[in-house]
Design an enzyme around this catalytic site. Sequence first.
Site, PDB file in Angstrom:
ATOM      1  N   LYS A   1      14.301  70.061  94.937  1.00  0.00           N
ATOM      2  CA  LYS A   1      14.554  70.731  93.669  1.00  0.00           C
ATOM      3  C   LYS A   1      13.618  71.906  93.415  1.00  0.00           C
ATOM      4  O   LYS A   1      12.586  72.053  94.061  1.00  0.00           O
ATOM      5  CB  LYS A   1      14.453  69.713  92.509  1.00  0.00           C
ATOM      6  CG  LYS A   1      15.698  68.827  92.452  1.00  0.00           C
ATOM      7  CD  LYS A   1      15.733  67.905  91.262  1.00  0.00           C
ATOM      8  CE  LYS A   1      17.005  67.033  91.344  1.00  0.00           C
ATOM      9  NZ  LYS A   1      17.067  66.019  90.286  1.00  0.00           N
TER      10      LYS A   1
ATOM     11  N   ARG B   1      16.183  59.158  95.280  1.00  0.00           N
ATOM     12  CA  ARG B   1      17.407  59.873  95.675  1.00  0.00           C
ATOM     13  C   ARG B   1      16.993  61.096  96.484  1.00  0.00           C
ATOM     14  O   ARG B   1      16.311  61.978  95.958  1.00  0.00           O
ATOM     15  CB  ARG B   1      18.183  60.288  94.419  1.00  0.00           C
ATOM     16  CG  ARG B   1      19.493  61.001  94.696  1.00  0.00           C
ATOM     17  CD  ARG B   1      20.136  61.450  93.384  1.00  0.00           C
ATOM     18  NE  ARG B   1      21.418  62.095  93.585  1.00  0.00           N
ATOM     19  CZ  ARG B   1      21.560  63.381  93.902  1.00  0.00           C
ATOM     20  NH1 ARG B   1      20.521  64.165  94.039  1.00  0.00           N
ATOM     21  NH2 ARG B   1      22.772  63.888  94.074  1.00  0.00           N
TER      22      ARG B   1
HETATM   23  C1  PT1 Z   1      18.981  63.015  89.850  1.00  0.00           C
HETATM   24  C2  PT1 Z   1      20.105  63.784  90.296  1.00  0.00           C
HETATM   25  C3  PT1 Z   1      21.380  63.144  90.284  1.00  0.00           C
HETATM   26  N1  PT1 Z   1      20.012  65.085  90.713  1.00  0.00           N
HETATM   27  C4  PT1 Z   1      20.381  61.188  89.459  1.00  0.00           C
HETATM   28  N2  PT1 Z   1      21.499  61.851  89.864  1.00  0.00           N
HETATM   29  C5  PT1 Z   1      21.126  65.739  91.083  1.00  0.00           C
HETATM   30  N3  PT1 Z   1      20.510  59.911  89.027  1.00  0.00           N
HETATM   31  C6  PT1 Z   1      22.386  65.102  91.059  1.00  0.00           C
HETATM   32  C7  PT1 Z   1      16.736  72.076  90.694  1.00  0.00           C
HETATM   33  O1  PT1 Z   1      15.906  72.152  89.781  1.00  0.00           O
HETATM   34  O2  PT1 Z   1      17.763  63.515  89.824  1.00  0.00           O
HETATM   35  N4  PT1 Z   1      19.156  61.750  89.436  1.00  0.00           N
HETATM   36  N5  PT1 Z   1      22.486  63.823  90.680  1.00  0.00           N
HETATM   37  C8  PT1 Z   1      21.005  67.193  91.521  1.00  0.00           C
HETATM   38  N6  PT1 Z   1      20.711  68.024  90.413  1.00  0.00           N
HETATM   39  C9  PT1 Z   1      19.781  69.066  90.470  1.00  0.00           C
HETATM   40  C10 PT1 Z   1      19.011  69.374  89.357  1.00  0.00           C
HETATM   41  C11 PT1 Z   1      19.583  69.761  91.652  1.00  0.00           C
HETATM   42  C12 PT1 Z   1      18.032  70.350  89.415  1.00  0.00           C
HETATM   43  C13 PT1 Z   1      18.627  70.757  91.730  1.00  0.00           C
HETATM   44  C14 PT1 Z   1      17.813  71.042  90.617  1.00  0.00           C
HETATM   45  O3  PT1 Z   1      16.686  72.797  91.710  1.00  0.00           O
END
Ligand code: PT1
Length: 281
Positions: free
Chosen positions: A226, A260
């Site tokens: 992230k 995850r």
């Molecule tokens: C997470 C999660 C998810 N993240 C759960 N499910 C994502 N339970 C999808 C960035 O800042 O943490 N927990 N499902 C992916 N989402 C992101 C959010 C991807 C922020 C990248 C960023 O780069």
Amino acid sequence: MRPNNSFKDNLEQSKPRKHIQVMGVINTTPDSFSDGGQFSAIDNAFQHALKLIDDGVDILDVGGESTRPGSVQVGLDQELARTVPLIKLIREVSDVAISIDTNKPDVMQQAVDAGATMINSIWALRLESSLELAADLDVPVCFMHMQGTPETMQKNPTYDDVVNDVLDFLKHRIDAAINAGIKPYNIIVDPGFGFGKTLQHNLQLLQSLAEFKSLNVPLLVGMSRKGMIGTILNKPVDQRLHGSVSSAVIAAMLGADIVRVHDVPETLDAIAMVNALQQFD
Ligand code: PT1
């Protein structure tokens, strides 16, 4: 000759210990390597799933809609087409736990019918009727905190006190879940790293992760690749492996029960070190 398994034997003789689970992300959105068609996207995702199962992943997280900052929602038909046939294919060859990462009740229902064993809701089941449906489906549900929507959440996230605000939100969702008939043992929570949070917010949450154990439910954490890691390291998404594995270890040491991640074999080794250490608890 008998192989020397003394280290393995020692581990097997020790008392049962907490086993932190590794959840591997399966991307189902057509990428630059496929021809853009739905069939090749599913086939790529299936091959990836087989690889992660072979690596020893504990849970596969299948989602048909990107929730990265700035992403827009996709339609129901597309989300179903990207997830349900894939879950069926995986279920034909493996009994691995499969989580469905979705916001839509229809996707939850059809995914569980196809063999998904868990619901992962970045909306914490705030959509109409999804709490009741989840109670009915009787599978574990992850309730994640998010401020805003994926499209706009990173515009100007603000909190009085990010740790208290997120804890409060999750407490209320646990109450709502129990009121809707979801069994307490089916509840998992997630502070939602990167979902409507600045780097400072994310670091405050990580520093206080142990406080989330007071909710008395398993804790899921996703920081893999992230932006928070990219900002700290000043590295693009394809150079965040070590930052991601380190983040998973930090979370595990602070009490995360499920991490995850994208880099499954690397994280499995790292988490095996934490699991071994925790036998001395
Ligand atoms: C997470 C999660 C998810 N993240 C759960 N499910 C994502 N339970 C999808 C960035 O800042 O943490 N927990 N499902 C992916 N989402 C992101 C959010 C991807 C922020 C990248 C960023 O780069």
